[in-house]
Design a protein around this motif. Structure first.
Motif, short mmCIF file in Angstrom:
data_model
loop_
_atom_site.label_atom_id
_atom_site.label_comp_id
_atom_site.label_asym_id
_atom_site.label_seq_id
_atom_site.Cartn_x
_atom_site.Cartn_y
_atom_site.Cartn_z
N MET A 1 6.65 -2.98 -7.59
CA MET A 1 5.50 -3.86 -7.82
C MET A 1 4.36 -3.12 -8.52
N LEU A 2 4.05 -1.93 -8.05
CA LEU A 2 2.95 -1.18 -8.64
C LEU A 2 3.25 -0.84 -10.10
N ASP A 3 4.47 -0.40 -10.38
CA ASP A 3 4.85 -0.10 -11.76
C ASP A 3 4.73 -1.33 -12.65
N LEU A 4 5.16 -2.48 -12.14
CA LEU A 4 5.10 -3.71 -12.93
C LEU A 4 3.66 -4.06 -13.28
N HIS A 5 2.76 -3.99 -12.29
CA HIS A 5 1.37 -4.36 -12.55
C HIS A 5 0.67 -3.38 -13.48
N VAL A 6 1.06 -2.12 -13.40
CA VAL A 6 0.43 -1.11 -14.25
C VAL A 6 0.99 -1.14 -15.67
N THR A 7 2.32 -1.14 -15.79
CA THR A 7 2.92 -1.00 -17.12
C THR A 7 2.98 -2.31 -17.89
N GLU A 8 3.12 -3.44 -17.21
CA GLU A 8 3.25 -4.71 -17.91
C GLU A 8 2.03 -5.61 -17.81
N HIS A 9 1.26 -5.46 -16.73
CA HIS A 9 0.15 -6.39 -16.51
C HIS A 9 -1.22 -5.77 -16.75
N GLY A 10 -1.26 -4.50 -17.09
CA GLY A 10 -2.52 -3.89 -17.52
C GLY A 10 -3.48 -3.51 -16.43
N TYR A 11 -3.00 -3.37 -15.19
CA TYR A 11 -3.87 -2.91 -14.11
C TYR A 11 -3.88 -1.38 -14.09
N SER A 12 -4.99 -0.81 -13.66
CA SER A 12 -5.11 0.65 -13.54
C SER A 12 -4.65 1.08 -12.15
N GLU A 13 -3.68 1.99 -12.10
CA GLU A 13 -3.20 2.46 -10.80
C GLU A 13 -4.29 3.23 -10.08
N THR A 14 -4.45 2.95 -8.81
CA THR A 14 -5.52 3.53 -8.01
C THR A 14 -4.97 3.92 -6.65
N HIS A 15 -5.38 5.07 -6.16
CA HIS A 15 -5.04 5.49 -4.80
C HIS A 15 -6.34 5.46 -4.00
N VAL A 16 -6.37 4.67 -2.93
CA VAL A 16 -7.65 4.39 -2.26
C VAL A 16 -7.68 4.97 -0.85
N PRO A 17 -8.89 5.25 -0.34
CA PRO A 17 -9.03 5.60 1.08
C PRO A 17 -8.68 4.39 1.94
N VAL A 18 -8.10 4.63 3.10
CA VAL A 18 -7.85 3.53 4.03
C VAL A 18 -8.87 3.51 5.15
N LEU A 19 -9.83 4.42 5.12
CA LEU A 19 -11.01 4.38 5.99
C LEU A 19 -12.23 4.16 5.11
N SER B 1 -1.18 0.38 -0.69
CA SER B 1 -1.83 1.06 0.43
C SER B 1 -1.34 0.51 1.75
N LEU B 2 -1.58 1.29 2.79
CA LEU B 2 -1.46 0.79 4.15
C LEU B 2 -2.61 -0.17 4.42
N CYS B 3 -2.34 -1.18 5.25
CA CYS B 3 -3.35 -2.14 5.66
C CYS B 3 -3.26 -2.29 7.18
N PHE B 4 -4.39 -2.60 7.80
CA PHE B 4 -4.44 -2.67 9.27
C PHE B 4 -5.20 -3.92 9.70
N ARG B 5 -4.59 -4.71 10.58
CA ARG B 5 -5.26 -5.91 11.08
C ARG B 5 -4.97 -6.06 12.57
N SER B 6 -6.00 -6.42 13.31
CA SER B 6 -5.83 -6.54 14.75
C SER B 6 -5.07 -7.80 15.14
N GLU B 7 -4.99 -8.77 14.20
CA GLU B 7 -4.32 -10.04 14.46
C GLU B 7 -4.94 -10.76 15.66
N ALA B 8 -6.26 -10.65 15.77
CA ALA B 8 -6.97 -11.37 16.83
C ALA B 8 -6.71 -12.86 16.68
#
Length: 426
Positions: free
Chosen positions: A185-203, A261-268
């Motif tokens: 998915m990430l390769d597709l969005h970067v190479t074909e869809h023109g998004y910039s690959e980003t590595h983000v903090p999860v905190l 990225s990892l994502c976190f939800r309490s599912e309250a």
């Protein structure tokens, strides 16, 4: 965040938009707070003007060796009154902002009426639903039957023992398949869809969560650390907040960012919902798309982003449909949302796999994110976000749609380069 000037200009229209979401009118109470705040500020300015005049009078009297005691006493009293008015004006400003901060975005005119998901409108449906010659299984039935070193490849028992309910440990081929999906998915969005690959903090800090409309409304649905940082519910938060407080040059727009990225939800509030399997987890991976653009281009960008998400499903040959969410089902920060639902043959149901939203300038106002159009004054950007896709849910869709009668799972051709040529799991 809402534009208070727009509310003042059309309070009836503001309340009508809230009514579409099933909410009570608030304009009168907010405008009363605003009027009281402005009255306090006006009184403060008047007293400041009087105090400035007193200062000049006292100076003249002192130079002439006169008695300025009465005027000095008035100035002292004025100072105390001004401090009280300033504190009152600031408190009213905070109260007004707090009231506005928990109100959802105004809806686009094209959003259909309706109280809940039953009123969502199917825009189109793509892909042929497979006609199985056997009764298809759900993903957890397939995953728990596959073994790796004597353990289930989709191991909920160990996940629960380590972390509690709504966690899973993936092993062997299924773990590799999930990794392959994220990379694909990430390769597709970067190479074909023109998004910039980003590595983000999860905190992230509180301003980042507030700016992307996750606080204060959704505090109970997120995890917070002992030092006050928040685990991201989605990479939308750090990606969008990366322009927080900035004035972007118009030539840089649109900014298109993507991250796995990892994502976190309490599912309250999710007690009893989707208790079996991977559909609703506290921790999951997602490929996120974020766009920052101009007001004139945001509608077209919304369509483009949704097509990028659809392309993933098409390449994986998973039947899906696009829905335009109704007023009652549109998320808090969104002006308009498309959901993509994948067909899950094990459940015999359509399930959400992506949500693509245009928030217009709602987040930008909270973040103070603007751009400068030519020589003009700065203008708030428009921000958009979308799942491209939720990796765990895509894993579910692949396993259920590509399953075989013997319990094995065929690897979709698009994923095989990411799987070292492996064609089947079982």
């Amino acid at each position: 965040m809402h534009d208070l000037r727009a509310l003042r200009a059309d309070p009836a229209g503001f309340d009508a938009d809230l009514a579409r979401r099933g909410l009570e009118p608030v304009s009168a109470s907010i405008l009363a707070l605003d009027e009281e705040r402005r009255a306090a500020q006006t009184a403060l300015q008047e007293k400041q003007t009087r105090r400035n005049a007193l200062s000049k009078e006292i100076g003249v009297i002192r130079r002439n060796k006169g008695d300025s005691a009465a005027l000095e006493a008035e100035a002292v009293a004025l100072r105390a009154e001004m401090e009280g008015l300033d504190a009152r004006a600031q408190a009213l400003d905070v109260e007004t902002r707090d009231r506005l901060a928990v109100l959802p975005n105004r809806l686009d005119a094209s959003v259909p009426a309706g109280a809940d998901e039953t009123a969502n409108v199917v825009v189109h449906e793509r892909g042929a639903v497979r006609n199985f010659a056997f009764t298809p299984k759900q993903h957890f039935e397939l995953g728990e039957a596959m073994q790796q070193d004597g353990y289930a490849q989709m191991d909920f028992a160990t996940g629960a023992r380590l972390s509690g309910a709504r966690f899973v440990m993936l092993r062997g081929g299924i773990a590799r398949l999930e990794r392959a999906l994220g990379q694909f998915m990430l390769d597709l969005h970067v190479t074909e869809h023109g998004y910039s690959e980003t590595h983000v903090p999860v905190l992230v800090n509180e301003p980042a969560m507030y700016g992307t409309d996750k606080l204060p409304k959704f505090a109970d649905q997120s995890f917070v650390t002992t030092d006050g940082r928040w685990l991201v519910p989605t990479a939308e938060v750090p990606l969008t907040a990366s322009v927080m407080g900035e004035i972007v040059d118009a030539a840089q727009l649109p900014i298109r960012l993507s991250a796995l990225s990892l994502c976190f939800r309490s599912e309250a509030g999710a007690s009893g919902r989707d208790v079996r399997g991977m559909l609703r987890q506290h921790q999951f991976e997602k490929v996120e798309m974020v766009s920052v653009t101009t007001p004139e281009e945001s509608d077209a960008e919304h369509e483009r982003m949704t097509r990028c998400a659809e392309r993933v499903l098409e390449l994986l040959e998973i039947p899906y449909r696009r829905l335009l969410l109704c007023a009652g089902d549109t998320g808090f920060g969104a002006a308009k949302t498309y959901d993509l639902e994948a067909w899950l043959p094990g459940q015999q149901a359509w399930r959400e796999i992506s949500s693509c939203s245009n928030t217009r300038d709602f987040q930008a106002r909270r973040m103070n994110a603007r751009y400068r159009p030519g020589e003009g004054a700065p203008v708030f950007v428009h921000t958009l976000n979308g799942s491209g896709l939720a990796v765990g849910r895509t894993l579910i869709a692949v396993m259920e749609n590509w399953q075989e009668e013997d319990g094995s799972v065929t690897v979709p051709p698009a994923l095989r380069p990411y799987m070292g040529g492996v064609e089947r799991l079982g």
